[in-house]
Design a protein around this motif. Structure first.
Motif, PDB file in Angstrom:
ATOM      1  N   ILE A 220       1.227  -1.514  -0.077  1.00  0.00           N
ATOM      2  CA  ILE A 220      -0.035  -0.494  -0.332  1.00  0.00           C
ATOM      3  C   ILE A 220       0.920   0.875  -0.200  1.00  0.00           C
ATOM      4  N   HIS A 221       0.609   1.760  -1.331  1.00  0.00           N
ATOM      5  CA  HIS A 221       1.624   2.882  -1.047  1.00  0.00           C
ATOM      6  C   HIS A 221       0.975   3.982  -1.300  1.00  0.00           C
TER       7      HIS A 221
ATOM      8  N   GLU B 190       6.912  13.156   0.543  1.00  0.00           N
ATOM      9  CA  GLU B 190       7.577  14.578   0.469  1.00  0.00           C
ATOM     10  C   GLU B 190       7.765  14.593  -1.214  1.00  0.00           C
ATOM     11  N   GLU B 191       7.934  13.947  -1.680  1.00  0.00           N
ATOM     12  CA  GLU B 191       8.035  14.271  -3.349  1.00  0.00           C
ATOM     13  C   GLU B 191       7.134  14.566  -4.261  1.00  0.00           C
TER      14      GLU B 191
ATOM     15  N   LEU C 160       0.806  -7.141   4.623  1.00  0.00           N
ATOM     16  CA  LEU C 160       0.354  -6.180   3.485  1.00  0.00           C
ATOM     17  C   LEU C 160       2.100  -5.554   4.874  1.00  0.00           C
ATOM     18  N   ARG C 161       2.729  -3.858   3.367  1.00  0.00           N
ATOM     19  CA  ARG C 161       3.383  -3.026   3.754  1.00  0.00           C
ATOM     20  C   ARG C 161       3.114  -2.182   3.380  1.00  0.00           C
ATOM     21  N   VAL C 162       2.935  -1.218   4.127  1.00  0.00           N
ATOM     22  CA  VAL C 162       2.704   0.104   3.469  1.00  0.00           C
ATOM     23  C   VAL C 162       3.681   1.004   3.769  1.00  0.00           C
ATOM     24  N   THR C 163       3.772   1.878   2.612  1.00  0.00           N
ATOM     25  CA  THR C 163       5.140   2.615   2.203  1.00  0.00           C
ATOM     26  C   THR C 163       4.080   4.625   2.294  1.00  0.00           C
ATOM     27  N   VAL C 164       4.368   5.656   2.404  1.00  0.00           N
ATOM     28  CA  VAL C 164       5.203   6.781   2.619  1.00  0.00           C
ATOM     29  C   VAL C 164       5.344   7.652   2.033  1.00  0.00           C
ATOM     30  N   SER C 165       6.805   6.651   1.643  1.00  0.00           N
ATOM     31  CA  SER C 165       8.114   7.850   0.918  1.00  0.00           C
ATOM     32  C   SER C 165       8.561   7.311   0.065  1.00  0.00           C
ATOM     33  N   LEU C 166       9.369   7.918  -1.231  1.00  0.00           N
ATOM     34  CA  LEU C 166       9.738   7.414  -2.258  1.00  0.00           C
ATOM     35  C   LEU C 166      10.926   6.709  -1.613  1.00  0.00           C
ATOM     36  N   LYS C 167      11.302   6.543  -1.158  1.00  0.00           N
ATOM     37  CA  LYS C 167      12.322   5.544  -0.999  1.00  0.00           C
ATOM     38  C   LYS C 167      12.703   4.411  -0.218  1.00  0.00           C
ATOM     39  N   GLU C 168      11.160   4.513   1.076  1.00  0.00           N
ATOM     40  CA  GLU C 168      10.406   2.953   1.275  1.00  0.00           C
ATOM     41  C   GLU C 168      10.072   2.350  -0.079  1.00  0.00           C
TER      42      GLU C 168
ATOM     43  N   THR D  47      -2.348   2.134  -4.236  1.00  0.00           N
ATOM     44  CA  THR D  47      -1.960   3.228  -4.801  1.00  0.00           C
ATOM     45  C   THR D  47      -2.977   4.093  -5.188  1.00  0.00           C
ATOM     46  N   ASP D  48      -2.010   6.009  -5.628  1.00  0.00           N
ATOM     47  CA  ASP D  48      -3.569   6.880  -5.723  1.00  0.00           C
ATOM     48  C   ASP D  48      -2.519   7.292  -6.989  1.00  0.00           C
ATOM     49  N   TYR D  49      -2.965   8.479  -8.143  1.00  0.00           N
ATOM     50  CA  TYR D  49      -2.415   9.055  -8.579  1.00  0.00           C
ATOM     51  C   TYR D  49      -0.805   9.199  -9.313  1.00  0.00           C
ATOM     52  N   HIS D  50      -0.357   9.802  -7.755  1.00  0.00           N
ATOM     53  CA  HIS D  50       0.321  10.436  -7.272  1.00  0.00           C
ATOM     54  C   HIS D  50       1.198   8.623  -7.133  1.00  0.00           C
ATOM     55  N   GLY D  51       1.237   8.041  -6.472  1.00  0.00           N
ATOM     56  CA  GLY D  51       1.857   7.340  -5.947  1.00  0.00           C
ATOM     57  C   GLY D  51       2.049   5.729  -7.324  1.00  0.00           C
TER      58      GLY D  51
END
Ligand code: UDP
Length: 569
Positions: free
Chosen positions: A59-60, A66-67, A102-110, A137-141
């Motif tokens: 789940i991104h 931040e990006e 599940l894996r959850v990410t909220v940064s590009l690095k992750e 994900t969403d459109y940004h992801g």
């Protein structure tokens, strides 16, 4: 095998820390934990030990990185859009409760590290196979994944699900068509299967309806709410001061103020926002559970026209309020309204909250013309006199959301080509394809699947629920099906995209062409020209043109769960 989870503690750890948005989501998950657990137990019983594979899911949440600017997190405490956060929190809870990994990410690095992109190497094919069956994900992801997965993006994009609040219609999704026909937007043309986009409300059946949940009340709470309702108390929908800038508000607010005490939950820093009149009792932005308490007392929840289509009206109705909202005439859309401009949909929004208007309606929802003072005043007076029970559509309960996501995970497969539409692309291929398995209904108004055809494809939804209706020229297929108490089902278009189907419907064609057009299959009014769809990605429930009558695939649905047909679980 996926096993239903018995508590949510591990999920809270997975979500991480360090952002207001994450704290908001965790608070919500904690608050709803008991409801999720009860719902999971009920669904478990309903499915009675059916085999469910455990999926590895990434789940991104792109808009929180931040990006992509993460404009949301700083606004969480200021009344910024919380709807998205509500939905993501509920998606996380539902996927986790269903027992997936599940894996959850909220940064590009992750994101890069989970995808297996070596640091410092963007835009290269992944060196090892993608370790996830599904990516939400969403459109940004989506944009970030495309940038960092190189050629692997194309290979794996069928595993992606895009959480897309307002929806993406097929005409905007197909790159070549969108470019040729002026449907290009900042968001569109990803050439995904339209059902890979998942919306907040069932806007168009072309997309999958993901939704979110609202709190459910038990019998005691319902009684208590009914006993404590203050029939002269109104709460205004909207957390940002800007919603009070609406034109003509003096007139309708004066009427409302004659009968009711008006409350607001508008964010402010140190003093009352100048847009909010002095007679309004403003509580400031409230924590979610305090906002629910306010709704429990209030009789009326009133919308001023913005924000569009958020969770709050459903919460208000679930807490026994009547929701009063403005009818938009003409409807708002990407063609005439700044907010929708550039969004990949031509949907015509007939009120602030069309779901409340169409799927719930009176006595819970009143949609009136705010410029008509008599109509507005009469509505207020009737609402104050009417006893209304708290109401929550099943699809917005925890159980409803678990049931729907379970069905999608079990049945939606966008990677296997054999499940891709099988309609012929040329006239000669059409001649050789197997005969239509459809037959005229007993009263000759539409076509149904005929068991005597002797074959039924492996399809989801099952084809037994299919009915083919011809639209009026001014109607979309969504509307055509809705008027028959059915829902448009785009996966069935492939069964009616055949020349002989016109014949079966007694439509005489002087000519039949295969073309790319999101309104096809259709017949041109008056001139007996028939058209079949050449590009399966363009099959679309949305869209109309007064030149055509469209062939529409409709199906039945479960009461309170429009995403699923009766035999769909
Ligand atoms: N909400 C809140 N405090 C308030 C008012 C609303 O926490 O004072 C919550 C509400 O419970 C709802 C969420 O904000 O779940 C999103 O509400 P809205 O319908 O306004 O949608 P948005 O425009 O924020 O996406």
């Amino acid at each position: 095998q996926a096993a239903f989870r018995r508590d949510l503690a591990r999920l809270l750890e997975l979500i991480g820390t360090g952002k207001e948005s994450l704290s908001f989501m965790k608070k919500r998950i904690r608050h709803l934990a008991q409801q999720w657990l009860r719902a999971a137990r009920r669904l478990e019983q309903k499915l009675a030990g059916r085999q469910r594979d455990q999926k590895h899911i990434l789940i991104h949440i792109g808009f929180l990185t931040e990006e992509s600017g993460d404009v949301f997190s700083p606004r969480v405490l200021k009344g910024g859009p919380l709807g998205e956060m509500v939905q993501w929190a509920d998606i996380l809870a539902a996927l986790f409760m269903l027992g997936h990994s599940l894996r959850v990410t909220v940064s590009l690095k992750e994101l890069q590290s989970h995808l297996g992109v070596p640091p410092g190497r963007g835009n290269c094919p992944l060196t090892s196979p993608l370790p996830f069956d599904l990516i939400y994900t969403d459109y940004h992801g989506l944009q970030q994944m495309k940038q960092h997965m190189g050629l692997s993006f194309k290979k794996y994009r069928c595993r992606v699900r895009v959480i897309d609040t307002f929806g993406t219609e097929p005409a905007y999704n197909h790159e070549e068509y969108a470019t040729l026909r002026g449907y290009r937007t900042n968001w569109g043309y990803w050439n995904l299967q339209p059902a890979q986009f998942m919306t907040m409300f069932p806007h168009t059946p072309d997309n999958s309806f993901m939704g979110f949940v609202s709190e459910e009340l038990n019998q005691t709470e319902r009684q208590l709410i009914k006993a404590n309702k203050v029939s002269s108390m109104a709460v205004v929908y909207g957390k940002e001061a800007s919603i009070w800038k609406v034109q003509g508000k003096e007139k309708f607010l004066a009427i409302l103020n004659k009968y009711m005490e008006i409350h607001g939950t508008v964010y402010y820093e140190t003093q009352r926002p100048p847009e909010v009149p002095a007679f309004v009792k403003n509580h400031g932005l409230l924590p979610q559970h305090e906002f629910q308490q306010l709704l429990r007392k209030a009789k009326l929840f009133i919308g001023f026209g913005f924000p569009y289509e958020g969770p709050a009206p459903l919460e208000a109705i679930a807490n026994g309020c009547v929701f009063l909202q403005a009818r938009f005439h003409p409807p708002h859309s990407s063609l005439n309204h700044e907010f929708f401009r550039g969004k990949p949909t031509s949907r015509e929004v007939s009120s602030q909250h069309p779901y409340a208007e169409d799927f719930i309606g009176k006595p819970h929802v009143w949609t009136v013309d705010y410029n008509n003072s008599e109509e507005f005043e009469a509505a207020i007076k009737t609402i104050m006199r009417t006893q209304v029970d708290p109401y929550l559509p099943y699809e917005y309960t925890c159980e409803g959301m678990l049931e729907r996501i379970h069905a999608y995970i079990q049945h939606q497969d966008f990677c296997t080509t054999s499940s891709a539409p099988a309609s012929p692309k040329t006239k000669s291929a059409a001649m050789q394809s197997p005969p239509s398995p459809l037959a005229l209904s007993p009263n000759s108004t539409h076509l149904v699947w005929s068991p005597s055809a002797g074959w039924a494809p492996q399809a989801w939804p099952p084809v037994g629920s299919l009915q083919v209706w011809v639209s009026e020229p001014q109607h979309t297929c969504t509307e055509t099906c809705r008027r028959r108490g059915l829902v448009c089902e785009p996966t069935f278009f492939r069964f009616l995209n055949k020349e002989e189907v016109f014949l079966q419907l007694s439509i005489a064609c002087d000519s039949t062409e295969f073309e790319m057009n999101h309104l096809y299959p259709a017949v041109a009014e008056g001139v007996r020209e028939c058209y079949l769809q050449k590009e399966p990605l363009l099959f679309s429930c949305a869209g109309y043109n007064t030149k055509y009558r469209r062939l529409c695939p409709c199906r039945d649905f479960r009461q309170g769960q429009v995403a699923l047909c009766r035999d769909c679980l």
